[in-house]
Design an enzyme around this catalytic site. Structure first.
Site, PDB file in Angstrom:
ATOM      1  N   ALA B  12       0.804  -1.227   0.000  1.00 19.91           N
ATOM      2  CA  ALA B  12       0.000   0.000   0.000  1.00 19.91           C
ATOM      3  C   ALA B  12       0.839   1.280   0.000  1.00 19.91           C
ATOM      4  O   ALA B  12       0.677   2.142  -0.871  1.00 19.91           O
ATOM      5  CB  ALA B  12      -0.942  -0.013   1.202  1.00 19.91           C
ATOM      6  N   ALA B  13       1.741   1.418   0.965  1.00 14.16           N
ATOM      7  CA  ALA B  13       2.501   2.667   1.077  1.00 14.16           C
ATOM      8  C   ALA B  13       3.422   2.860  -0.117  1.00 14.16           C
ATOM      9  O   ALA B  13       3.472   3.928  -0.729  1.00 14.16           O
ATOM     10  CB  ALA B  13       3.303   2.680   2.386  1.00 14.16           C
ATOM     11  N   SER B  40       0.769  -5.114  -3.623  1.00 15.25           N
ATOM     12  CA  SER B  40      -0.491  -4.387  -3.470  1.00 15.25           C
ATOM     13  C   SER B  40      -1.697  -5.279  -3.167  1.00 15.25           C
ATOM     14  O   SER B  40      -2.652  -5.318  -3.919  1.00 15.25           O
ATOM     15  CB  SER B  40      -0.764  -3.618  -4.773  1.00 15.25           C
ATOM     16  N   ALA B  42      -4.732  -6.769  -0.374  1.00 18.14           N
ATOM     17  CA  ALA B  42      -5.571  -6.285   0.716  1.00 18.14           C
ATOM     18  C   ALA B  42      -5.481  -7.236   1.906  1.00 18.14           C
ATOM     19  O   ALA B  42      -6.215  -8.217   1.989  1.00 18.14           O
ATOM     20  CB  ALA B  42      -7.009  -6.143   0.243  1.00 18.14           C
ATOM     21  N   CYS B  44      -6.512  -6.799   4.819  1.00 16.20           N
ATOM     22  CA  CYS B  44      -7.763  -6.816   5.579  1.00 16.20           C
ATOM     23  C   CYS B  44      -8.828  -7.697   4.955  1.00 16.20           C
ATOM     24  O   CYS B  44      -9.835  -7.995   5.588  1.00 16.20           O
ATOM     25  CB  CYS B  44      -8.332  -5.409   5.706  1.00 16.20           C
ATOM     26  N   ARG B  71       1.543   2.829 -15.138  1.00 16.68           N
ATOM     27  CA  ARG B  71       1.725   4.093 -14.413  1.00 16.68           C
ATOM     28  C   ARG B  71       3.165   4.599 -14.498  1.00 16.68           C
ATOM     29  O   ARG B  71       3.517   5.591 -13.863  1.00 16.68           O
ATOM     30  CB  ARG B  71       1.340   3.913 -12.949  1.00 16.68           C
ATOM     31  N   TYR B 454     -30.955  13.402  10.713  1.00 16.32           N
ATOM     32  CA  TYR B 454     -32.102  12.706  11.289  1.00 16.32           C
ATOM     33  C   TYR B 454     -33.104  12.347  10.210  1.00 16.32           C
ATOM     34  O   TYR B 454     -33.549  13.206   9.453  1.00 16.32           O
ATOM     35  CB  TYR B 454     -32.786  13.573  12.357  1.00 16.32           C
ATOM     36  N   TRP B 462     -32.090  12.574  17.941  1.00 15.10           N
ATOM     37  CA  TRP B 462     -30.753  12.750  18.504  1.00 15.10           C
ATOM     38  C   TRP B 462     -29.937  11.525  18.123  1.00 15.10           C
ATOM     39  O   TRP B 462     -30.144  10.433  18.655  1.00 15.10           O
ATOM     40  CB  TRP B 462     -30.806  12.876  20.028  1.00 15.10           C
TER      41      TRP B 462
END
Lengths: 478, 478
Positions: B12-13, B40, B42, B44, B71, B454, B462
């Site tokens: 990622a970084a 690259s 994931a 998670c 790229r 709301y 609330w």
């Protein structure tokens, strides 16, 4: 002896004020006058009652007279305040039961008279099957009208002070098959969903170019697609000319009356207007939308007279200028703050960002701040805007749904001015990120660096709001 | 000729940095060295792959080598950077294919080496059926191990550089029936859900008093109830002593080894640690958690050397102090900012608020900021906290679910320090309200006055966050 704190109107703002007042100062008296019998009901819940998603009308009542009593609130229903004399600090009241007029001195006065449905040029009162959705009796009447007389059950309205005669009359009408909704705002869109759920054919008429005008075109486009997919015929750029019929609604006409669609139900939802007539001739200052002008503590220009809720203006978070956006939280919050202030604990009512969310079938919509170009320019900004589409979850995670985010910022300062979000997966509550950012006065680059939540089931690495901030940020001058 | 921008690590970084760098400055070269073959991916998403909710491992790949090439990124896989010489501005690389060592000068260097799973005292390598979930090969191996050899399909790992031998070996093992998960953090809780979904009996062991320590006890209580309802046996206050077995895992022992539960699968998820060894002997400063110390632009103490992602520290939004919270957004954002900075467009990496969300079956959990009393005191605050329960929707609206919000504030200033949210209905994304409020430095009374959304289907009048702010605000000194 000190005169009591007097409140006019027993809905959200009035009862919030009275409740808070009693909590802060249990030693002093508060009297709430309500001209009708209904108190503290959830206006926003009415479409869902009509849809049949909520079993009983009483479910929409959030505070009963008995509960008000327990809080030490002296609630007087059937008491209409007909005049205010600010010089003497007195209100004049007409009692419903005997028509007697009485006087009540006040130490402080809160005007929480709310708003009422505008009907525009349409008179719905003399036409069976034509309604506005402006109160609980109207909701009950629409619900009864949709049912046929055999299937209608008074269980729907048990334990409420509903107008039973009106219900009986409407339940006795033939069940409608085709409805026209005049006005494509919140109420119109919510009612379209409700009426489809009740099995009706639905035509939604919107005067201007798209539904939900305050949400902007990108949201409206998605909503109009959704409405169409759900079987609602949307007529944009179509001002309704006339509600036609003798005793009962037969058609709505448009194109200046040259065209018409036969219907047997019409709901007019073309906006609301503030109830301020009580203060005519008192020297009261009115402001935006004709609502009662208030300051940051909810004070009017009259000594010891406050106003809150749908009848009062508020200050806009972004512009700092007066605005009028009649919504539930504003009423509750304003009332509560005024209750505290009157009891001696000075509390600002809070600015409003114009946050609003609405459900249109499976589509969730949110908006906040300044979206409209003209409004932004008028407030002295040079608006730039960008709409992006991003996932609601990681792309590989089931349930990921396209979420459109629009952001508007001031070109020179980069300050965030407003935003809108639409999508089918948790889109609405995401607007709170923008509401908080607006309140804090964040710029777009600051929004871009917010540490927002990421987990595949809930959000992609870059939350849709961050994606929008990145793209819009790239268009701002350095 | 100027030396290129060199990046170590293609996750990622690293790839965010390289991509952004190329967009800002297409004229200069960037080389990314990756020791392995995966880029690259994931992290998670791996539990959801193992759960079977995601069809193919390749779905977790967000950028392919071909896309990196498009790229203009010079990506070199199978190239392990083995030493950095900051004085000469050179890295030394061992090429996988031939074992050759080569040198590469850099103008700027980004160390984005990530983290690895800690195993604590457990050695999972020599025991069949014992795993950490530290990379894609591990995810694929666990997935294959759970399947029996007949039902396993290599379609699951098509189009990936996976270690096929390891998969074949694991698919050949008898399918497990009972799993132990060692560690009740994110990975542990997500894996409990995944393994239940695969039909296993699951025991979750947590050393301390509750699962998900960073989320605090009110969240953990709800999660533990949910885990139990979903058939997961949760053992809190139960440090695992040993993974027992000869070739294959047979049991996990606890109570100092006096008790054991027979299992045929064990997943160890006891935390991660930063990969910093590459910079040993360079004079690099390490900080919190042993991660590489970085400043607001991601710079290390070495000239022209940056660090980002799981191997780097960050600055905490609330305390302003150094912290280390290895999460996906931080890595992406840090990399992207450094890419811009190195290309000449100086961009801060942004503070982190420690925002985290996790799904535990039907429960959604979020946390942000300082929740822990000790951490708050250490940062110089006097924390007050309150947990409330509120509805996720209007009480009368179907699907309304109890949502618990915990807020922590500094007693004297009222400044919001942190918060946590748990509930089954849109609870996780609500944490973004608090994350934004923390970023802006709002006080609890300011949060109380936020104009949040709301509408009955999405929120009560609330919002639960406002309810919590009201209650906590009432406990703060005036």
């Amino acid at each position: 002896m000190t005169a009591p704190f007097v409140v006019v109107g027993a809905d959200a703002a009035g009862l919030s004020a009275a409740s808070k007042y009693r909590r802060v100062d249990p030693d002093r008296e508060v009297i709430v006058f309500e001209k009708g019998q209904w108190i503290s009901y959830a206006y926003c819940g009415m479409p869902y009652f009509i849809a049949g998603r909520i079993d009983q009308l009483s479910d929409l009542l959030s505070l009963s007279p008995a509960e008000a009593d327990e809080r030490g609130i002296d609630l007087k229903r059937g008491h209409e305040v007909i005049a205010v004399n600010p010089d003497d600090g007195v209100v004049h009241i007409e009692r419903g039961k005997d028509g007697e007029t009485i006087e009540q001195p006040y130490s402080d006065l809160l005007v929480a008279t709310g708003g009422r449905a505008s009907t525009g040029p349409f008179d719905v009162r003399d036409l069976d099957g034509a309604f506005t959705l402006h109160n609980m009796d109207a909701a009950a009447a629409i619900d009864a009208y949709i049912a046929d007389s055999e299937s209608y059950s008074f269980d729907r309205v048990a334990d409420t002070p509903v107008d039973r005669e009106r219900i009986e009359y409407n339940a006795g009408q033939p069940a409608p098959e085709t409805a026209a909704i005049v006005g494509g705002g919140y109420v119109g869109v919510e009612m379209a969903e409700a009426l489809r759920e009740r099995g009706l054919e639905v035509h939604l008429f919107q005067r201007s170019g798209h539904v939900l005008p305050p949400f902007g075109k990108p949201v409206a486009d998605r909503v109009e697609t959704e409405l169409a997919e759900q079987g609602v015929t949307v007529h944009t750029n179509t001002p309704v000319a006339e509600l036609r019929g003798e005793e009962r609604i037969k058609a709505v006409s448009f194109d200046g009356g040259d065209d018409e669609i036969p219907v047997d139900l019409a709901i007019v939802g073309v906006g609301i207007q503030p109830n301020t007539e009580l203060l005519d001739d008192t020297g009261i200052e009115l402001g935006e939308g004709g609502a009662i002008r208030t300051d940051e503590y909810g004070r009017t220009n009259l000594d010891r007279v406050y106003a809150a809720g749908d009848c009062a203006t508020a200050r806009h978070t972004v512009t700092g200028e007066e605005t009028w956006v009649p919504l539930g939280l504003t009423a509750n919050r304003g009332g509560r703050a005024i209750g505290a202030t009157v009891a001696g604990d000075e509390t600002p009512v809070g600015d409003i960002a114009g946050t609003a969310v609405v459900k249109a079938f499976d589509m969730e919509c949110g908006r906040v701040g300044l979206l409209d170009e003209t409004a932004a320019r008028k407030a002295g900004f040079d608006p730039v805007r960008k709409t992006i589409t991003a996932g609601s979850r990681s792309g590989y995670y089931p349930g990921n749904a396209e979420t459109d985010v629009t952001l508007v910022a001031d070109r020179e300062t980069g300050k965030l001015l407003g935003g809108a979000i639409v999508g089918s997966d948790r889109a609405a509550v995401r607007i709170n990120t923008l509401s908080t950012a607006l309140d804090a006065g964040l710029t777009v680059p600051e929004v871009e660096r917010l540490d927002l939540a990421y987990a595949p089931p809930f959000s992609p690495v870059w939350d849709p709001v961050l994606v929008a901030a990145k793209v819009l940020g790239g268009q701002l001058p350095d």
